[in-house]
Design an enzyme around this catalytic site. Sequence first.
Site, short mmCIF file in Angstrom:
data_model
loop_
_atom_site.label_atom_id
_atom_site.label_comp_id
_atom_site.label_asym_id
_atom_site.label_seq_id
_atom_site.Cartn_x
_atom_site.Cartn_y
_atom_site.Cartn_z
N ARG A 62 87.14 89.24 53.45
CA ARG A 62 87.96 89.50 54.53
C ARG A 62 87.61 90.90 55.14
O ARG A 62 88.20 91.83 54.73
CB ARG A 62 89.57 89.75 54.05
CG ARG A 62 90.31 88.16 53.84
CD ARG A 62 91.76 88.16 53.37
NE ARG A 62 92.39 87.17 53.51
CZ ARG A 62 92.74 86.50 52.41
NH1 ARG A 62 92.42 87.00 51.23
NH2 ARG A 62 93.39 85.47 52.43
N ARG A 82 83.46 86.80 56.47
CA ARG A 82 84.45 86.21 57.79
C ARG A 82 84.29 87.50 58.70
O ARG A 82 84.76 88.66 58.34
CB ARG A 82 85.53 86.04 57.19
CG ARG A 82 86.61 85.65 58.42
CD ARG A 82 87.85 85.20 57.96
NE ARG A 82 88.62 86.26 57.43
CZ ARG A 82 89.98 86.05 57.28
NH1 ARG A 82 90.43 84.66 56.99
NH2 ARG A 82 90.80 87.10 56.76
N ASN A 142 96.55 79.27 54.33
CA ASN A 142 97.51 80.21 54.69
C ASN A 142 98.16 79.98 56.17
O ASN A 142 99.42 79.94 56.31
CB ASN A 142 97.26 81.71 54.72
CG ASN A 142 96.95 81.81 52.93
OD1 ASN A 142 97.22 81.11 52.27
ND2 ASN A 142 96.22 82.73 52.84
N ASP A 143 97.28 79.97 56.98
CA ASP A 143 97.32 79.75 58.17
C ASP A 143 97.61 78.26 58.90
O ASP A 143 98.52 78.17 59.48
CB ASP A 143 96.35 80.42 59.45
CG ASP A 143 96.37 81.99 59.57
OD1 ASP A 143 97.67 82.33 59.60
OD2 ASP A 143 95.53 82.64 59.31
N ARG A 177 104.51 82.71 58.31
CA ARG A 177 104.09 82.78 57.07
C ARG A 177 104.40 84.14 56.32
O ARG A 177 104.64 84.25 55.07
CB ARG A 177 102.54 82.94 56.75
CG ARG A 177 101.75 83.88 57.43
CD ARG A 177 100.27 83.69 57.39
NE ARG A 177 99.51 84.65 56.37
CZ ARG A 177 98.31 84.50 56.56
NH1 ARG A 177 97.70 83.96 57.55
NH2 ARG A 177 97.49 85.03 55.35
N GLU A 212 92.00 76.73 60.26
CA GLU A 212 93.07 76.99 60.10
C GLU A 212 94.33 76.62 61.10
O GLU A 212 95.53 77.07 60.97
CB GLU A 212 93.14 78.55 60.29
CG GLU A 212 92.11 79.35 59.15
CD GLU A 212 91.96 80.57 59.49
OE1 GLU A 212 92.68 81.47 58.80
OE2 GLU A 212 91.26 81.25 60.26
N CYS A 265 90.11 78.07 50.84
CA CYS A 265 90.54 79.48 50.45
C CYS A 265 91.70 80.08 50.57
O CYS A 265 91.87 81.39 50.53
CB CYS A 265 89.31 80.30 51.34
SG CYS A 265 89.52 80.67 53.05
N HIS A 282 105.48 96.71 50.98
CA HIS A 282 104.47 97.85 50.59
C HIS A 282 104.82 97.62 48.91
O HIS A 282 104.02 98.10 48.20
CB HIS A 282 104.85 99.07 51.23
CG HIS A 282 104.32 99.15 52.44
ND1 HIS A 282 103.38 98.42 52.99
CD2 HIS A 282 104.85 100.01 53.68
CE1 HIS A 282 103.19 98.86 54.13
NE2 HIS A 282 104.12 99.85 54.59
C1 PEP Z 1 94.23 81.53 55.61
O1 PEP Z 1 94.73 81.59 56.53
O2 PEP Z 1 94.19 80.84 54.58
C2 PEP Z 1 93.08 82.49 54.93
C3 PEP Z 1 92.49 82.37 54.00
O3 PEP Z 1 92.98 83.56 55.77
P1 PEP Z 1 94.16 84.97 55.77
O4 PEP Z 1 94.85 84.62 54.76
O5 PEP Z 1 93.15 86.06 55.68
O6 PEP Z 1 94.77 84.70 57.15
MG MG Z 2 93.93 82.97 58.04
#
Ligand code: PEP
Ligand code: MG
Length: 634
Positions: free
Chosen positions: A343, A379, A501-502, A512, A478, A549, A236
């Site tokens: 998102r 999305r 990210n995923d 992550r 992802e 992204c 936070h």
């Molecule tokens: C990702 O996984 O890279 C992504 C953009 O989605 P999020 O970070 O919302 O899981």
């Molecule tokens: Mg993701």
Amino acid sequence: MDLENVPSGISDLQMTRRLVGAARVTYIDVPWGLLSPGTGGVQLGVQEFRGIPVSPGVAIGRVVVVNDDRHVVSKRPIAKAMVQAECDRLDAALAASLDELAELRTLAEEQLGKEAAAIFAFHQGMLCDPTLTGPIRTRIEADHVNAEYAVQEQFRTLARRFAGMGDTAFSTKVDDVWDLDDRVLRHLTGSAPHVGATIGEGSIVVATDLTPSQTAAFPRGKVLGFVTDRGGSTSHTAIFARALGIPAAVGAGTLTAVARDDEEIIVDGDLGVIVLRPDDATKAKYGRIIERATAFKETLAKSRELPAQTTDGECVSLLGNIEFGEEAATVLEQGGTGVGLFRTEFLWLTSDHDPTEEEQFEEYRAAAIASKGSPITIRTFDLGADKLTQAQAAAPERNPFLGCRSIRYCLQNIPMFRCQLRAIMRASAFGTVRIMFPLVTNVSELRQARMILSDVIEELDDEGVKIDRAVEVGMMIEAPSAAVMAASFAREVDFFSIGTNDLIQYTLAVDRTNERVANLYSGAHPAVIKLIKEIARAARRRGVETSICGELAGDPNYTMLLLGLGLRTLSVTANRIPHLKAVVRSVDIGQCESLARRVGSLDSERQVSAYLRAEARKRFPELVDGRTGDEEPG
Ligand code: PEP
Ligand code: MG
């Protein structure tokens, strides 16, 4: 913290609290030496700490240590005749807490933005949830105990449940639980709320951890930075610091054990360095960094109107990632040419009820209009894992990142999914809307999602609602399964967006959100780079547009590599767009391709990351960590 050092006699509850955001100092393993409390007139020297950088920039100010003064209550028997009165006291405390949260949420939304406000919306949702509050009342009625004790027991159970998940995303929820517990207990005991009374101009807040309520109470403009001993990049404190636009570092370990009110301190939110009691030379060095960063920001602002074009004339699309519809305008202001990722799940997370079709439609339409004809990729809900609805939060999964999340959750909650698709399709009449499904891992779930979409389109058509029937439909890549099968998926969609990210977490088997394995989480791993290369190649062969992204897309260290691998669309947080534009405008595609070839010949993450950093530092030093090499602190 060393559990062995917790003295016997400390209650289980007190110990849990020390673990989840505890009182300062006493049991922490620190090199005390001269630094123990009460060192009187001893002159202490410079001390440097390393934390996790979570909000960029550098600040020089004076320490204000914020203590954690949580309640500890004891069990008190209640006469049978007093049980109803005790339940009434509980109801009054819950109602007062909810009123306070509603005010805080509005205030946060006005001053800090929706992400910060979402935290209080989550708190409201929890307090409205009968599965949380019901057992408190039952406990008072069945065991004839005081309301304070029943509240604390129920919140402790929930906190334990989240803590037992062993996952950073859930430890953030533990902080939420204790924050709420504290609020309700304050109303029951009539004690004073947290205030930021001791915080004067030029303060840098130093704390073991900060609850959302503490952070929101700090006077605006007086706090220059935050440092906490605990916490990770999703904590936070990180969210609030970014919302306030002030530097912050978390996970600094033992800073509160040695920092004293009013001492001078420097927080470097770019690198996570904290310097306590800096000497004149260090202050001068950081003073120069602040000056140069200010000048650099002005230069970037000027490039906003220029095209994102390499020196050999190749055009690159720079798009924005947004969480709320209104941010679409910010993307354009920052020089972006559309939204690559909306998102939408934040609509859930900022609401204390399921968002209705009408509410969603308003949000998507506002985003479509604000995008002024440029594409906006919406999305569908990526709920689950670390982004939970109230229902999900009440029933945590053992392995949430591998559980019922994203498209899986939508396909198991069809009315909710249809409601969202209707809202998106209605908004499609107001701009260039595209639909994207998250975390698709097999072709059949993609087909199922598309079938539901077709059905929704027919339904809206029958109702005579104006929509864009030719709406483009894409998917996120992802998971390694989708990456490996990209050629097959390419037959079924109009576009891909690579969610690194995923993709990184699933490829490398590294959570992550878990700071204990953060050193293993890296987009520079050759396996990740190979997958990105294969996706780009498969998509190119089929003529499917591909963007990227994840956070990696916004890191200038990776820009040349991504262009060299054939990607031409990057979607990033709006404020990164000017940085990326500066990189794009300083390179040519030939250079990028040869860099990508060289990276392809390396087989360790360390080599790749060192090479990318060295190249970036050579070509655009001011864009890497916002610093020039000669100004790195020692
Ligand atoms: C990702 O996984 O890279 C992504 C953009 O989605 P999020 O970070 O919302 O899981
Ligand atoms: Mg993701």
